[in-house]
Structure formats: structure tokens, C-alpha cells
Design a protein around this motif. Structure first.
Motif, mmCIF file in Angstrom:
data_model
loop_
_atom_site.group_PDB
_atom_site.id
_atom_site.type_symbol
_atom_site.label_atom_id
_atom_site.label_comp_id
_atom_site.label_asym_id
_atom_site.label_seq_id
_atom_site.Cartn_x
_atom_site.Cartn_y
_atom_site.Cartn_z
ATOM 1 N N MET A 120 -8.934 18.660 -5.199
ATOM 2 C CA MET A 120 -8.958 18.465 -4.495
ATOM 3 C C MET A 120 -7.091 17.412 -3.995
ATOM 4 O O MET A 120 -6.525 16.665 -3.306
ATOM 5 C CB MET A 120 -9.128 16.391 -4.487
ATOM 6 N N ALA A 136 2.849 1.978 -3.262
ATOM 7 C CA ALA A 136 1.542 2.248 -4.381
ATOM 8 C C ALA A 136 1.880 3.781 -4.160
ATOM 9 O O ALA A 136 1.343 4.513 -5.140
ATOM 10 C CB ALA A 136 0.170 1.377 -4.388
ATOM 11 N N PHE A 137 1.011 4.212 -3.093
ATOM 12 C CA PHE A 137 1.430 5.497 -2.752
ATOM 13 C C PHE A 137 2.185 6.485 -3.260
ATOM 14 O O PHE A 137 2.548 8.149 -3.686
ATOM 15 C CB PHE A 137 0.037 5.867 -1.659
ATOM 16 N N ARG A 187 -1.006 9.149 5.174
ATOM 17 C CA ARG A 187 -1.693 7.542 5.620
ATOM 18 C C ARG A 187 0.021 6.530 5.345
ATOM 19 O O ARG A 187 -0.048 5.981 6.281
ATOM 20 C CB ARG A 187 -2.596 6.892 3.949
ATOM 21 N N PRO A 190 -14.285 12.605 -12.210
ATOM 22 C CA PRO A 190 -14.053 14.084 -10.497
ATOM 23 C C PRO A 190 -12.341 13.788 -10.221
ATOM 24 O O PRO A 190 -12.184 14.942 -9.848
ATOM 25 C CB PRO A 190 -14.891 13.824 -9.256
ATOM 26 N N GLY A 191 -11.250 12.954 -10.422
ATOM 27 C CA GLY A 191 -10.204 12.703 -10.403
ATOM 28 C C GLY A 191 -9.767 13.712 -11.139
ATOM 29 O O GLY A 191 -8.824 13.496 -11.536
ATOM 30 N N GLU A 192 -10.063 14.267 -12.146
ATOM 31 C CA GLU A 192 -9.306 14.696 -13.490
ATOM 32 C C GLU A 192 -8.234 16.155 -12.675
ATOM 33 O O GLU A 192 -8.921 16.461 -12.442
ATOM 34 C CB GLU A 192 -10.630 14.996 -14.338
ATOM 35 N N GLU A 194 0.690 -1.107 -0.024
ATOM 36 C CA GLU A 194 -0.581 0.265 0.352
ATOM 37 C C GLU A 194 0.455 1.420 -0.112
ATOM 38 O O GLU A 194 0.744 2.327 -0.910
ATOM 39 C CB GLU A 194 -1.359 0.098 1.215
ATOM 40 N N ASN A 226 -7.080 20.235 -9.837
ATOM 41 C CA ASN A 226 -7.910 19.755 -9.070
ATOM 42 C C ASN A 226 -8.066 20.762 -7.693
ATOM 43 O O ASN A 226 -6.933 20.692 -7.188
ATOM 44 C CB ASN A 226 -7.807 18.454 -9.203
ATOM 45 N N LEU A 278 -6.024 15.513 -11.574
ATOM 46 C CA LEU A 278 -5.112 15.126 -9.635
ATOM 47 C C LEU A 278 -3.748 15.500 -9.844
ATOM 48 O O LEU A 278 -2.776 15.887 -10.014
ATOM 49 C CB LEU A 278 -5.796 14.448 -9.623
ATOM 50 N N ILE A 282 -3.058 14.092 2.597
ATOM 51 C CA ILE A 282 -3.973 12.776 2.840
ATOM 52 C C ILE A 282 -3.313 11.170 2.456
ATOM 53 O O ILE A 282 -2.906 10.665 3.588
ATOM 54 C CB ILE A 282 -5.703 11.941 2.503
ATOM 55 N N LEU A 283 -2.291 11.371 1.329
ATOM 56 C CA LEU A 283 -1.615 10.649 0.923
ATOM 57 C C LEU A 283 -0.204 10.104 2.201
ATOM 58 O O LEU A 283 0.666 9.171 2.635
ATOM 59 C CB LEU A 283 -1.579 10.271 -0.239
ATOM 60 N N CYS A 336 -5.490 8.592 -15.501
ATOM 61 C CA CYS A 336 -6.771 8.602 -15.288
ATOM 62 C C CYS A 336 -7.331 6.890 -15.936
ATOM 63 O O CYS A 336 -7.546 7.353 -16.750
ATOM 64 C CB CYS A 336 -7.735 9.809 -15.490
ATOM 65 N N PHE A 387 -5.557 18.386 -1.043
ATOM 66 C CA PHE A 387 -5.705 17.514 0.341
ATOM 67 C C PHE A 387 -5.215 16.270 0.011
ATOM 68 O O PHE A 387 -5.064 15.078 1.159
ATOM 69 C CB PHE A 387 -7.340 17.681 -0.305
ATOM 70 N N ALA A 388 -5.185 15.497 -1.147
ATOM 71 C CA ALA A 388 -4.561 14.400 -1.791
ATOM 72 C C ALA A 388 -3.019 14.575 -1.320
ATOM 73 O O ALA A 388 -2.558 12.988 -0.335
ATOM 74 C CB ALA A 388 -4.782 14.465 -2.854
#
Lengths: 113, 102
Positions: free
Chosen positions: B69, B12-13, B80, B44-46, B9, B67, B48, B76-77, B33, B72-73
Motif C-alpha cells: 500500500m 499531520a499528513f 488529500r 497490516p500497515g507494517e 489534518e 508494503n 509502510l 492518496i495522502l 507503528c 497508494f498511500a
């Protein structure tokens, strides 16, 4: 000595091994109490996988909310699962994701018994 | 194989973040995408990836335009990934029982 198959029969693989260690020194009464709470709170890996699949239908991130990962859930929800790439990562990794969550639950419950 | 599964995980991120950070945000030729690859126009992730690329170049406004997000991405990633690393160091053996009983 409590056996995991008697108390949490639905646990498999790593989860079964871990729960087996957690309850190994409990009495039958304590193991029953542990199992009652744990089985109520644990998440089933297959359920997480099926909910994760909803990402391919446009509803991504619900499985992350179920695993108490609110930030990741919001991110997946508003980005279609990171353009489906996150959904695929989670589909490959769903067992480990669920085990991490269940492991934390087991530890929390065990510390209360 | 088990080691790979354990680290899958965060690898990958982290790989995705590094890949997105390294693309040219001013080029719109490539898209990572999967909706795009399949032929579905709306996603909606276009943007990103471009958003993350702009952010790593310090262009916050362009990042938000690509984008909303994006920043924020990244937060958050990154959070994580750090949380996963933290769980590797955390004791999930049963030492906590000794502290309770002792």
C-alpha cells in the motif's frame, strides 16, 4: 428571517453559524424545505467520532467512507488506519472533517432552492 | 488555536510523509507503528514507512516489497493534502447565490 435553532437544532459551533448564514434570507417555507433535506443528508460529528474509534478495534476507515472519501477509506482499511496514526489524527480533527462535508451538502441544497 | 485546528489534518499528513521519506529504509531499528509500540505483532500497515522511504529513493520494487500500500498511500495522502488546500481557496461564503439570482 429564519433562525438556525428553529430548523436545524442539532447543529453546533461552526456548522450552526454557517447554516444560519445560508438560511438567513429564506422564507419559512424555503427554510423548512432546506432543513428537511439537510437534516436527512448531514453527518453527525459524534457518529463520525464513534465510527472512527472502531479503528482501535481493527476496523479503520469506515468514517472516511461515510464522508465520501473512498480513497482515504481504502487506505485506512488496508493499513489499520495508517498504523493508528491516521485514526488519532481523525479523532482530534473529527469535528472539522464533518463540518467540511456538511458545508458542501448545505451549499448543494441551498443552490437548488 | 482555530488556525491550528483548520490546518491540523494536512500538516499531520504532510509531516508524516516527510518523516517517512527521510528515514533510512535499510534500517529496521525504529518503528513508528503504534501497534508495535503497544506490543501487538500483527499490523497490516507494517513496513509502510519503509515503503514510502524506498519510493522517495526511486526503488519502486523495494517499496512494494516493504508494503503493497506504500505507493497508494503516497498518492492518496498527496491527493488529500491538495484537496484540503483547494478547499481553502474555494469560496464557502454565499457568493454562489448571487450567481444563481443574477
Amino acid at each position: 428571517m429564519a433562525n438556525v435553532l428553529d430548523y436545524v437544532p442539532e447543529a453546533e459551533g461552526d456548522e450552526a453559524l454557517y447554516i444560519g448564514k445560508v438560511i438567513s434570507d429564506l422564507t419559512d417555507e424555503q427554510a423548512t424545505r432546506f432543513a428537511n433535506v439537510y437534516r436527512a443528508r448531514r453527518k453527525d460529528p459524534q457518529t463520525i467520532m464513534i465510527v472512527c474509534l472502531l479503528g482501535f478495534l481493527g476496523l479503520a476507515g469506515v468514517h472516511r467512507f461515510m464522508l465520501n472519501q473512498v480513497g482515504m477509506g481504502i487506505l485506512y482499511f488496508f493499513t489499520a488506519g495508517l498504523c493508528l496514526i491516521g485514526v488519532i489524527v481523525d479523532l482530534v480533527n473529527y469535528k472539522d472533517l464533518t463540518f467540511q462535508y456538511n458545508r458542501g451538502i448545505a451549499q448543494e441544497i441551498r443552490s437548488l432552492i | 488555536m482555530k488556525l491550528f485546528k483548520k490546518h491540523f489534518e494536512w500538516l499531520a499528513f504532510a509531516g508524516a510523509l516527510i518523516l517517512m521519506a527521510s528515514i533510512d529504509p535499510y534500517s529496521y531499528k525504529t518503528s513508528w507503528c503504534l501497534f508495535d509500540l503497544v506490543g501487538i505483532e500483527f499490523c497490516p500497515g507494517e513496513g509502510l514507512g519503509h515503503s514510502i522511504a524506498f519510493l522517495f529513493r526511486g526503488e519502486f520494487t523495494s517499496s512494494l516489497n516493504a508494503n503493497l500500500m506504500g505507493p497508494f498511500a503516497v498518492v492518496i495522502l498527496t491527493g488529500r493534502i491538495l484537496s484540503i488546500w483547494n478547499s481553502f481557496f474555494k469560496n464557502y461564503n454565499l457568493d454562489f447565490l448571487e450567481n444563481k439570482n443574477g
